[in-house]
Design an enzyme around this catalytic site. Structure first.
Site, short mmCIF file in Angstrom:
data_model
loop_
_atom_site.label_atom_id
_atom_site.label_comp_id
_atom_site.label_asym_id
_atom_site.label_seq_id
_atom_site.Cartn_x
_atom_site.Cartn_y
_atom_site.Cartn_z
N ASP A 49 -2.24 10.44 -2.23
CA ASP A 49 -2.65 9.38 -3.15
C ASP A 49 -2.98 9.93 -4.53
O ASP A 49 -2.83 9.23 -5.53
CB ASP A 49 -3.82 8.59 -2.57
CG ASP A 49 -3.33 7.70 -1.44
OD1 ASP A 49 -3.17 8.20 -0.31
OD2 ASP A 49 -3.04 6.51 -1.71
N ARG A 57 0.86 -1.18 0.00
CA ARG A 57 0.00 0.00 0.00
C ARG A 57 0.89 1.23 0.00
O ARG A 57 2.12 1.14 0.16
CB ARG A 57 -1.02 0.02 1.15
CG ARG A 57 -0.65 -0.58 2.45
CD ARG A 57 0.49 0.05 3.14
NE ARG A 57 0.31 1.49 3.31
CZ ARG A 57 1.27 2.35 3.55
NH1 ARG A 57 2.54 1.94 3.63
NH2 ARG A 57 1.03 3.63 3.71
N GLY A 58 0.25 2.40 -0.16
CA GLY A 58 0.99 3.64 -0.37
C GLY A 58 1.05 3.87 -1.87
O GLY A 58 1.49 3.00 -2.62
N ALA A 59 0.58 5.03 -2.31
CA ALA A 59 0.38 5.24 -3.74
C ALA A 59 1.62 4.93 -4.58
O ALA A 59 1.54 4.16 -5.55
CB ALA A 59 -0.11 6.67 -3.98
N ARG A 114 -7.80 -0.87 -6.94
CA ARG A 114 -8.09 0.22 -6.02
C ARG A 114 -8.27 1.49 -6.84
O ARG A 114 -7.55 1.71 -7.83
CB ARG A 114 -6.97 0.40 -4.97
CG ARG A 114 -6.77 -0.86 -4.11
CD ARG A 114 -5.89 -0.60 -2.91
NE ARG A 114 -6.56 0.30 -1.96
CZ ARG A 114 -5.94 0.91 -0.96
NH1 ARG A 114 -4.63 0.77 -0.81
NH2 ARG A 114 -6.62 1.69 -0.13
N GLN A 139 -1.55 2.34 10.02
CA GLN A 139 -0.29 2.40 9.27
C GLN A 139 0.74 3.29 9.96
O GLN A 139 1.94 3.11 9.76
CB GLN A 139 -0.54 2.91 7.84
CG GLN A 139 -1.33 1.99 6.95
CD GLN A 139 -2.81 2.31 6.96
OE1 GLN A 139 -3.34 2.87 7.94
NE2 GLN A 139 -3.51 1.98 5.90
N ASN A 174 -5.73 11.95 0.22
CA ASN A 174 -4.76 11.18 1.01
C ASN A 174 -5.54 10.44 2.09
O ASN A 174 -6.76 10.60 2.23
CB ASN A 174 -3.69 12.12 1.61
CG ASN A 174 -2.52 11.35 2.22
OD1 ASN A 174 -2.01 10.42 1.60
ND2 ASN A 174 -2.10 11.71 3.41
#
Lengths: 339, 339
Positions: free
Chosen positions: B220, B46-48, B81, B179, B230
């Site tokens: 994001d 995860r994390g753009a 996503r 997170q 975000n």
């Protein structure tokens, strides 16, 4: 049957152990004042008005247990938690009666009955504010569990529902101890009031997207100028409500108003164990040896409060000072540690 | 060794399964594009920026697996996503190379190496902003795990530390998936950068009490007008930073900037399962059958952003539009579902 946080039964103070709700319903029956103090300290009973009532009954417990003077029992109970004003008011109401030779248990009953009536009055006074609201956001638990019966923030919602309003409640889960997800949701489910639990982080999103018509919270202590100490995160929701032009209401009985605190800087803020942040039901949320900070409360400056909902009606922040003067509970000599 | 979120090894995409950190270090080795898609969907990665790199490698995995056309593999990965812009940029970079007969794996390597360099550049460009800061607040994880290496929000903190700055980091735990408490704290602990985890509710308190000198977050997706999608809660922190006159910085590589989105209203916001809010590591936080809402992101209007930290330097929101024009990554034909 409405929810009731605590009651007197067979010579003991009985209360829900709120640490275990909603998963388990455990009732504590306390016959020693040290056990009452521990139940307040460990948050088996929490919420400023309920803490005040528990402490009032704690004084009655001490008087029946033997071996305690009014002053010693008062000191023990006053040392449990620093922020909620009600704690000191509840202790003082019974200490005075006991010291004057009156029945401490009767005094605790009178104190608690008056509190329950005030909460019902808060509901009646506050319900008209929700006439045009379809959705209300609340933070933490300011329901029956926090106030013996009715609630402060939840009282206007309950009365509005009795009168036929269709209200939907956004429930901030309220980390670290999840009083929203655990306790407010439990109360609303019992009352068949529709709600959705949200991460505290999402409250701003729903305020910004126009899905919240009003915010209502309780309080742990209100200073003369209208500054409000309440559960950590309340300040955030107040700023976000103002930024999005959503009314922000604080509901409280008179025992929460502190005639001695000129403003919020004079309210002691409890810092609790880092483990409450770093663990959830005993499971770690962060790497071993992480540091954490855990202020249990924050102070919301009066300028973010649209109005206070009190037993005598709806007040603007500027009206708090004179209303406190008219409705003082407790005396100036009560033991208030400024930690 | 610096943390690296994902790498190519023995014919497979290897990545930390971030769902289990910090308690368990599990590494996934993915040889089928469907498994890459599932790892993105279930937030193993995860994390753009990391999502973009994982998807780029996912295209390479598909090309070696056989039975996939560039277009079909791109559609599969794009459907995982909706919010992170980088996902579509990473897919498109490799789809184009593959369709043109070039080596998809080499293209994924080039894409990822450029991303890592951009993050290092963000660190160099952003570190001077922290010259006078002693404490920085960050939300969610915008570190190496979110960006392959260095981080976006964490890169300026890392570079400032390399240059001798003494920084302390406030880590929002970042419910519902934690997170911050799990991943940002893990990265900071590895780098010996001092930090404290706080409940998201406490960020406002520390901003208000003057204990936060700057806020830095990742993103994001950033629209042409500077609106930022975000992690949920970012909007709250941005409003609170502005209210308390604390600078609010957004750090992002070019793959996060969306030249097609005029403003935040055009960014799709993913709503994830209610269970993420109602449970923690499998344990319920609320009464059975509670409803919950779980928007994974929010949109922070550009007016709350003090500056963007980009690989080419620090930009005011009004400068975003022309910078996007100069630094477009990916083409207009990439598959971007607007769900």
């Amino acid at each position: 049957m409405p929810v009731r946080a605590l009651w007197w039964s067979h010579g003991a103070l009985a209360l829900y152990d709120q640490r275990w709700l909603p998963g388990e319903t455990r009732i504590l029956r306390l016959r020693r004042v040290r056990d009452v103090a521990e139940a307040i300290r460990n948050m088996s009973v929490r919420g400023a008005p309920s803490i005040g009532a528990a402490a009032a009954y704690g004084m009655a417990v001490a008087s029946r247990e033997g071996g305690w003077t009014p002053a010693r029992a008062a000191r023990l109970l006053a040392a449990t938690r620093p922020t909620a004003r009600d704690l000191f008011v509840g202790i003082e109401a019974v200490r005075q009666a006991w010291a004057d030779g009156n029945d401490p248990l009767r005094s605790a009953h009178v104190y608690t009955a008056a509190l329950v009536k005030e909460c019902r009055d808060i509901g009646e006074r506050g319900a008209p504010l929700l006439r045009r609201a379809k959705t209300v956001l609340t933070h933490c638990n300011a329901g029956a569990l926090a106030t013996v019966e009715w609630g402060t923030a939840l009282a206007p919602i309950r009365v509005a529902r009795e009168k036929g309003a269709e209200l939907f409640v956004w429930v901030d889960e309220t980390r670290p101890l999840l009083q929203g997800a655990r306790l407010t949701a439990w109360e609303l489910a019992k009352d068949h009031i529709p709600y959705a639990v949200i991460a505290d982080n999402a409250a701003g999103h729903f305020l910004h997207s126009g899905e919240v018509d009003a915010v209502i919270v309780g309080a742990d202590r209100i200073a003369r100028n209208g500054d409000v100490a309440n559960k950590i995160g309340t300040y955030e929701k107040a700023v976000l409500a103002k930024e999005n032009r959503v009314p922000f209401y604080v509901a409280a009985p008179w025992s929460t108003f502190d005639h001695e605190a000129a403003d919020g800087s004079q309210i002691p803020i409890e810092e609790r164990s880092a483990d409450e942040v770093l663990q959830f039901q005993g499971r770690s949320t962060a790497p071993a040896r992480s540091a954490a900070r855990n202020p249990a409360f924050d102070v919301t400056p009066a300028r973010y409060v649209t109005a206070f909902i009190t037993p005598e009606g709806v007040l603007k922040p500027a009206q708090v000072r004179s209303a406190i003067g008219r409705n003082r509970r407790g005396s100036a000599e009560r033991p208030t540690p400024r930690s």
